[in-house]
Structures are given as C-alpha cells and as structure tokens.
Design a protein around this motif. Structure first.
Motif, PDB file in Angstrom:
ATOM      1  N   GLU A   1      -0.372  -3.783   8.264  1.00 27.92           N
ATOM      2  CA  GLU A   1      -1.735  -3.685   7.730  1.00 27.92           C
ATOM      3  C   GLU A   1      -2.785  -3.735   8.820  1.00 27.92           C
ATOM      4  O   GLU A   1      -3.907  -4.183   8.585  1.00 27.92           O
ATOM      5  CB  GLU A   1      -1.985  -4.840   6.755  1.00 27.92           C
TER       6      GLU A   1
ATOM      7  N   SER B   1      17.046  -2.038   3.248  1.00 24.91           N
ATOM      8  CA  SER B   1      16.547  -1.232   4.361  1.00 24.91           C
ATOM      9  C   SER B   1      16.096  -2.150   5.495  1.00 24.91           C
ATOM     10  O   SER B   1      15.242  -3.011   5.282  1.00 24.91           O
ATOM     11  CB  SER B   1      15.359  -0.382   3.908  1.00 24.91           C
TER      12      SER B   1
ATOM     13  N   ALA C   1       8.559   3.584   6.570  1.00 22.34           N
ATOM     14  CA  ALA C   1       9.252   2.368   6.117  1.00 22.34           C
ATOM     15  C   ALA C   1      10.356   2.734   5.128  1.00 22.34           C
ATOM     16  O   ALA C   1      10.108   3.391   4.123  1.00 22.34           O
ATOM     17  CB  ALA C   1       8.262   1.412   5.469  1.00 22.34           C
ATOM     18  N   GLY C   2      11.564   2.330   5.430  1.00 17.83           N
ATOM     19  CA  GLY C   2      12.690   2.571   4.539  1.00 17.83           C
ATOM     20  C   GLY C   2      13.320   3.945   4.635  1.00 17.83           C
ATOM     21  O   GLY C   2      14.306   4.212   3.941  1.00 17.83           O
TER      22      GLY C   2
ATOM     23  N   ARG D   1       3.839   2.672   7.710  1.00 19.22           N
ATOM     24  CA  ARG D   1       4.159   2.470   6.292  1.00 19.22           C
ATOM     25  C   ARG D   1       4.840   3.708   5.717  1.00 19.22           C
ATOM     26  O   ARG D   1       5.693   3.614   4.842  1.00 19.22           O
ATOM     27  CB  ARG D   1       2.898   2.124   5.500  1.00 19.22           C
TER      28      ARG D   1
ATOM     29  N   THR E   1      14.191  -1.446   7.920  1.00 20.64           N
ATOM     30  CA  THR E   1      12.819  -1.173   8.363  1.00 20.64           C
ATOM     31  C   THR E   1      11.772  -1.378   7.274  1.00 20.64           C
ATOM     32  O   THR E   1      10.602  -1.533   7.575  1.00 20.64           O
ATOM     33  CB  THR E   1      12.691   0.274   8.882  1.00 20.64           C
ATOM     34  N   LYS E   2      12.194  -1.366   6.032  1.00 20.60           N
ATOM     35  CA  LYS E   2      11.221  -1.379   4.938  1.00 20.60           C
ATOM     36  C   LYS E   2      10.363  -2.637   4.922  1.00 20.60           C
ATOM     37  O   LYS E   2       9.139  -2.555   4.793  1.00 20.60           O
ATOM     38  CB  LYS E   2      11.924  -1.205   3.599  1.00 20.60           C
TER      39      LYS E   2
ATOM     40  N   LEU F   1       7.968  -2.620   8.238  1.00 21.33           N
ATOM     41  CA  LEU F   1       7.027  -1.497   8.333  1.00 21.33           C
ATOM     42  C   LEU F   1       6.140  -1.340   7.103  1.00 21.33           C
ATOM     43  O   LEU F   1       4.993  -0.916   7.225  1.00 21.33           O
ATOM     44  CB  LEU F   1       7.784  -0.195   8.611  1.00 21.33           C
ATOM     45  N   SER F   2       6.645  -1.672   5.927  1.00 24.85           N
ATOM     46  CA  SER F   2       5.787  -1.531   4.742  1.00 24.85           C
ATOM     47  C   SER F   2       4.693  -2.582   4.720  1.00 24.85           C
ATOM     48  O   SER F   2       3.697  -2.420   4.021  1.00 24.85           O
ATOM     49  CB  SER F   2       6.625  -1.600   3.459  1.00 24.85           C
ATOM     50  N   GLY F   3       4.847  -3.641   5.513  1.00 26.77           N
ATOM     51  CA  GLY F   3       3.830  -4.683   5.576  1.00 26.77           C
ATOM     52  C   GLY F   3       2.823  -4.498   6.697  1.00 26.77           C
ATOM     53  O   GLY F   3       1.969  -5.355   6.903  1.00 26.77           O
TER      54      GLY F   3
ATOM     55  N   GLN G   1      -1.156   2.317  11.162  1.00 26.04           N
ATOM     56  CA  GLN G   1      -0.566   1.619  10.023  1.00 26.04           C
ATOM     57  C   GLN G   1      -0.065   2.573   8.947  1.00 26.04           C
ATOM     58  O   GLN G   1       1.000   2.342   8.356  1.00 26.04           O
ATOM     59  CB  GLN G   1      -1.536   0.586   9.444  1.00 26.04           C
ATOM     60  N   ASP G   2      -0.767   3.648   8.688  1.00 21.22           N
ATOM     61  CA  ASP G   2      -0.315   4.611   7.676  1.00 21.22           C
ATOM     62  C   ASP G   2       0.981   5.309   8.105  1.00 21.22           C
ATOM     63  O   ASP G   2       1.858   5.568   7.275  1.00 21.22           O
ATOM     64  CB  ASP G   2      -1.395   5.657   7.393  1.00 21.22           C
TER      65      ASP G   2
END
Length: 194
Positions: A77, A67, A89-90, A86, A69-70, A73-75, A82-83
């Motif tokens: 913080e 992915s 993400a993906g 996240r 974006t994963k 975006l999942s990182g 941020q929520d």
C-alpha cells in the motif's frame, strides 16, 4: 638463460598469504555469515512451501494451494509501484520465480557454490522487495504509518550487498564446496558460474 615458472596466485592463497586482505579468521566469519544468510533464504522457502506456522500458516502453504506471493504483494500500500505489485500478487509465474529464487539462493549460499549467480539473484530479489515495501514513505496510501525505521537502508539492502560480498571474496571456499565447484570443467569454461 634460465626461465622461472610463474606461479598463479589463487584466491585461497591470497587469503592465506601474509598481509592479505582476508585473514583465516575473516574467511571463517564470512563463511558463518554466508551460511546463516543462506539459511534465511532457505527457511523462507521451507516455511512458504510447507506452512511451518511462522510467517505462513499451514493452510496457506504452497503445497496446500496457497500462494507464496499473494499475502505480501496484495498488501503493498505504498510507493509508486504498488499497483504493479498488487497486480502480480498470486500469479503462478511470480510464485514460481519467488520460490525458485529463495531455494536457489539459500542452497547456493549454504553450500558455497554458484555465488555469482546467487549474488545476482539475491540482489534482484531484495531490490524488488525493497521497492515493494518502499521504506522512503512515512505513510501508506490510506494514511497509516509505515513504521519504516530507515528510509534508505533496511535488511533487504543488507542481504543484497552481503550476497555480492560472498561472491567477490570467494566465501564458498571456506567451509563450503566452492573450491570443488570452481574446479568443474563447466565452471572453468563459464566463470560466471563461480
């Protein structure tokens, strides 16, 4: 009584006219900046698509099921969103939008066509990435230093503004296909496509 024909001054003639805002050298420098900026976007697309081993290893390439974006975006913080970042993400729609944006902006800037659309897309993408990194913060949610070097202006802002400058200065007319693109009937009828 004789009438004289009015001559419409084109952006290119403004560049070439004495005393104009853009000299030939300035137009060429803008063309180099446009092409190199487009290369940044296109390279990011290619690296994420094929996993060329720079920011994306081969096993995480999009063509291998990864992915685009994963990882980023999942990182996230930091910052008030941020929520949200996240959470997307993906997501397949986010991956497609991001990759099409990178490809479209990169190709448009390199070729010097569709610079108004490319400028809008680049500015939006860069603004969203700026918000995701939230350089205003000194610390992440876990208390670690963000390493933000400037709380307001970073490379995302510079790339976004550069895209707008390319569109406003007709930077695609020098060392690009901008003049040809602007002469197409569909572009003549829809000036926002310039």
């Amino acid at each position: 009584m004789a009438t004289t024909a009015r001559h419409h001054v084109t952006p290119l003639e403004q560049v070439e006219a004495p005393g104009s805002m853009l000299t030939h050298t300035a137009a060429r420098v803008l063309a180099v900046l446009r092409i190199t900026t487009g290369s940044v976007f296109l390279w990011a697309f290619l690296d994420k698509l094929f996993g060329l081993g720079y920011s994306t290893p081969g096993e995480r390439a999009w063509i291998n099921g990864g992915s685009p974006t994963k990882g980023f975006l999942s990182g996230v913080e930091v910052g008030p969103f941020q929520d949200v970042f996240r959470g997307i993400a993906g997501a397949p729609w986010a991956d497609w939008m991001f990759m099409l944006g990178l490809l479209g902006v990169g190709v448009a800037l390199i070729l010097g066509i569709g610079l108004r659309v490319a400028a809008g897309a680049a500015a939006l993408m860069m603004a969203l990435m700026w918000i995701a990194e939230w350089p205003l913060a000194r610390e992440t949610a876990s208390g670690e230093a963000t390493r933000s070097s400037n709380p307001l202006v970073d490379y995302h802002i510079v790339y976004g503004i550069a895209g707008v400058v390319f569109a406003l200065t007709y930077a695609g007319h020098t060392w690009g296909l901008g003049r040809w693109w602007a002469s197409l009937p569909i572009v003549q009828k829809n000036r926002w496509l310039i």
